[in-house]
Design a protein around this motif. Structure first.
Motif, short mmCIF file in Angstrom:
data_model
loop_
_atom_site.label_atom_id
_atom_site.label_comp_id
_atom_site.label_asym_id
_atom_site.label_seq_id
_atom_site.Cartn_x
_atom_site.Cartn_y
_atom_site.Cartn_z
N ILE A 115 0.87 -1.18 0.00
CA ILE A 115 0.00 0.00 0.00
C ILE A 115 0.91 1.24 0.00
N PRO A 116 0.50 2.37 -0.54
CA PRO A 116 1.37 3.55 -0.49
C PRO A 116 1.19 4.33 0.81
N PRO A 117 2.10 5.24 1.11
CA PRO A 117 1.88 6.15 2.24
C PRO A 117 0.89 7.21 1.78
N TRP A 118 -0.39 7.03 2.09
CA TRP A 118 -1.44 7.89 1.54
C TRP A 118 -1.22 9.37 1.86
N PHE A 119 -0.67 9.65 3.04
CA PHE A 119 -0.50 11.04 3.48
C PHE A 119 0.59 11.77 2.69
N SER A 120 1.37 11.00 1.91
CA SER A 120 2.50 11.63 1.22
C SER A 120 2.54 11.18 -0.24
N ILE A 121 1.41 10.73 -0.76
CA ILE A 121 1.44 10.03 -2.04
C ILE A 121 1.96 10.92 -3.18
N TYR A 122 1.51 12.16 -3.24
CA TYR A 122 1.99 13.05 -4.32
C TYR A 122 3.43 13.47 -4.07
N LYS A 123 3.68 13.91 -2.87
CA LYS A 123 5.03 14.39 -2.55
C LYS A 123 6.06 13.30 -2.79
N PHE A 124 5.74 12.11 -2.36
CA PHE A 124 6.69 11.01 -2.45
C PHE A 124 6.97 10.62 -3.90
N PHE A 125 5.93 10.31 -4.65
CA PHE A 125 6.15 9.82 -6.02
C PHE A 125 6.54 10.96 -6.97
N ASN A 126 6.00 12.15 -6.73
CA ASN A 126 6.39 13.28 -7.59
C ASN A 126 7.82 13.71 -7.33
N GLY A 127 8.24 13.58 -6.07
CA GLY A 127 9.63 13.91 -5.74
C GLY A 127 10.58 13.00 -6.51
N LEU A 128 10.24 11.73 -6.58
CA LEU A 128 11.08 10.80 -7.33
C LEU A 128 10.94 11.04 -8.84
N ALA A 129 9.75 11.46 -9.27
CA ALA A 129 9.55 11.74 -10.70
C ALA A 129 10.49 12.84 -11.18
#
Lengths: 405, 256
Positions: free
Chosen positions: A271-285
């Motif tokens: 499951i993803p960390p829902w509270f950080s889903i955009y920040k986390f994956f967009n940061g890596l993007a």
């Protein structure tokens, strides 16, 4: 299609997301109406939802709701309501947020889920759901029905299938008695057909991510899966999945990726960390890291169409890989890494989701052994941000990327 | 023509280390100081010190590593401590297979591949057991200076058992051992044994393959190295530059 490109973001927004929002809004309204009519069932994500739907009930998914609690960044508060009742911080944060929001709906996002008349749990994803629903039952008075799916090791024996099949028939009797209704074969065929079509469209969108660059990233899929989880069986969601697939195929044809500069392709597990889903994956993007596949959103597969729907349900719902042990999980990860041509993998060890996270250290070694690509285990939680240390996680993922590059 | 040099700065949670290496990869200047409240200030001070020691200011890209690698403004590039330690240890021991670095607040086990690149790694999680901080807490409880804890432990013939893997609970356990009359030597030995066991367990997850090299400030503690060797069943080498391997790895990347 690429109208947002002028902003030069690393991450491209999906145009179909506005339809997704409308679809989810309709889900909430329908659930509210069903509750007011006295016909709302709360169900677990892996429950054979086609049966209650075909019997005229509305459904709400507490797991999906608690993901919303996480994404609204109030996980610690809502989990805290359950902790105030005496539940341990070690308990699943979906369960804690679910129990907490049931106890204090007015202090929870969206005013909590609409009140249920029955609670339908299937333990094919974990055993905690039963205890969670029993706790909700104490708070709401709604009765719990358990569809028991014993774990499958290798081949599923026939007596095991008969047992689960009997459970489905018991479910039909239970709902019939509770709501003074019955299951019509024709209605079940219709719902099952809708389910199958939605899953088929969804699977095609997932498989399009084999292309380079990948048209979808992790956060896209985690949001786009919501209807196939929570409204599987409803005809109107097909419009959304057709729209998503059109957009995905358009991206593939034009060579447009989910992220601007795809350099590293990784698998996400859990499951993803829902509270950080955009920040986390967009940061890596921003660093060129895309996740073309993950184990979680690939969990809704299979066809229910044709004769013998109940037997097909037994096959599909009791054979989800969380009910099949580590071997199936490792096979799944290995298959995805090979089919999607991935460079490595990230295993999110979710502190409070023991069922999904158990055995990850062993799986990591096995997957690397089989595929030759490196992986990393990071630790945190899906709802409770108190258990997520961003700096530590960043170092581990950075090191993985350095190993790959 | 001015010699090409490399500069690496390792901003650890407890100490900040900096090195300048020459084109042969030899350390020609080094400095270490407490990181304190500002990683950036510590890094700038260390850079000043190594340039002063080298004899001139250097116009060369700086590579930062360590937990504070992203916090410093003088760095041109930041690389994780996993990659940098791996490169640094491999530079000193070219045949190293397993590098174990135990710093002030974290510990790591790294499988070192060809050319010094990491092939797998494990780090401690959100817990100070198995780090220098664990030893600092225990030294305070035993009322000995941190430098004296290792030599004290080596005097023991009969180490106590410290079963807790949590620093706070282990502290309570040590206090209980003191009140039950156990000798400071035996307690100190038990502390090292417990810590070595935890690091060994983490190391097993990446595979114990000799030669094994220990680095970081804790590798300068002879009792820890002794017990770690026993726990792993392997001899452990400790480089002279034990505290500087991360900075060395960063400097090697800088010179590239």
């Amino acid at each position: 299609m690429a109208s947002n490109d002028s902003k030069e973001r690393a991450y491209r927004k999906l145009e179909s997301s506005s339809l997704l929002q409308q679809t989810m809004f309709r889900y909430m309204l329908e659930a509210q109406a069903a509750s007011e009519e006295g016909k709302l069932a709360w169900v677990t994500s892996g429950f054979p939802v086609e049966i209650p739907l075909a019997m005229g009930l509305g459904v709400s998914y507490p797991e999906q709701y608690t993901a919303v609690v996480g994404s609204q960044k109030v996980g610690p508060e809502v989990c805290g309501f359950a902790e105030d009742l005496g539940y341990s911080q070690e308990l699943c944060s979906y369960a804690r947020a679910g129990i907490g929001s049931t106890d204090r709906p007015d202090d929870s996002p969206l005013g909590g889920l609409p009140e249920p008349q029955v609670l339908l749990a299937c333990n094919n994803i974990c055993g905690t759901v039963l205890r969670w629903y029993e706790a909700v039952s104490e708070l709401t008075g709604a009765p719990v029905f358990l569809l028991d799916t014993p774990p499958v090791q290798r081949r599923q024996p026939s007596h095991h299938k008969e047992y689960v099949r009997a459970g489905l028939e018991e479910l039909i009797d239970f709902l019939g008695e509770e709501f003074d209704t019955s299951l019509e074969e024709e209605k079940l065929q219709e719902v099952a057909s809708n389910s199958t079509k939605a899953i088929d469209l969804w699977t095609k969108s997932l498989e399009a991510c084999k292309h380079k660059p990948s048209p979808l990233n992790c956060a896209d899929r985690f949001l786009a899966m919501a209807p196939v989880v929570s409204m599987r069986g409803k005809k109107h969601i097909l419009e959304y999945y057709e729209s998503l697939l059109d957009e995905v195929e358009g991206r593939v044809q034009q060579g447009i990726g989910a992220i601007r500069n795809e350099r590293v392709r990784l698998l996400w597990d859990n499951i993803p960390p829902w509270f950080s889903i955009y920040k986390f994956f967009n940061g890596l993007a921003k660093r060129g890291v895309v996740f073309p596949a993950d184990t979680y959103t690939h969990a809704w597969t299979g066809s229910l169409e044709g004769e013998g729907i109940l037997n097909r349900m037994v096959d599909i719902y009791s054979n989800v890989y969380l009910n099949r042990g580590l071997r199936a999980k490792v096979d799944k990860m290995t298959g995805l890494i090979e089919e999607y041509d991935l460079d490595g993998f990230v295993m999110f060890s979710v502190r409070s989701c023991k069922r999904y996270s158990l055995g990850q250290l062993v799986s990591k070694d096995l997957v690397t052994e089989r595929t030759g690509v490196p992986g990393v285990v990071i630790e945190g939680d899906m709802v409770d941000s108190r258990l997520f240390n961003e700096a530590q996680i960043q170092t581990r993922i950075d090191a993985l990327i350095e190993m790959i590059e | 023509m001015r010699e090409k040099v490399g500069i690496g700065i390792d901003v650890g949670s407890t100490t900040t280390k900096g090195v300048i290496i020459n084109s042969n990869g030899q350390i020609v200047a080094s400095s270490i100081r407490s990181t304190g409240a500002s990683a950036n200030d510590a890094a700038e001070s260390v850079l000043d010190e190594i340039e002063e020691s080298y004899g001139e200011a250097i116009d060369q890209s700086v590579v930062s590593t360590g937990y504070g690698r992203k916090l410093i403004s003088i760095a041109d590039r930041e690389v994780t401590e996993i990659t940098c330690h791996s490169l640094g240890v491999h530079h000193i021991f070219p045949d190293v297979q397993l590098a174990i670095d135990v710093g002030g607040q974290d510990s790591k086990a790294i499988r070192v591949g060809s050319e010094g690149r990491p092939t797998d790694f494990e780090l401690n999680d959100k817990c100070s057991a198995g780090t220098g901080r664990f030893l600092e807490v225990m030294a305070r409880v035993l009322d000995v200076p941190i430098e004296g804890l290792g030599p004290l432990a080596l005097q023991s013939q009969n180490p106590c058992s410290i079963s807790s893997t949590c620093t706070v609970f282990a502290e309570s356990e040590v206090i209980s051992q003191i009140s039950s009359g156990k000798s400071p030597q035996d307690i100190a030995a038990g502390i090292h044994q417990s810590m070595a066991g935890k690091i060994a367990s983490m190391s097993r997850r990446v595979g114990i393959v000799a030669p094994v090299v220990a680095t970081g400030g804790v590798a300068l503690n002879p009792a820890f190295v002794d017990y770690l060797g026993k726990s792993l069943g392997e001899d452990i080498s400790v480089p002279q530059e034990a505290q500087f391997t991360g900075a060395l790895g960063a400097a090697l990347l800088s010179i590239q």
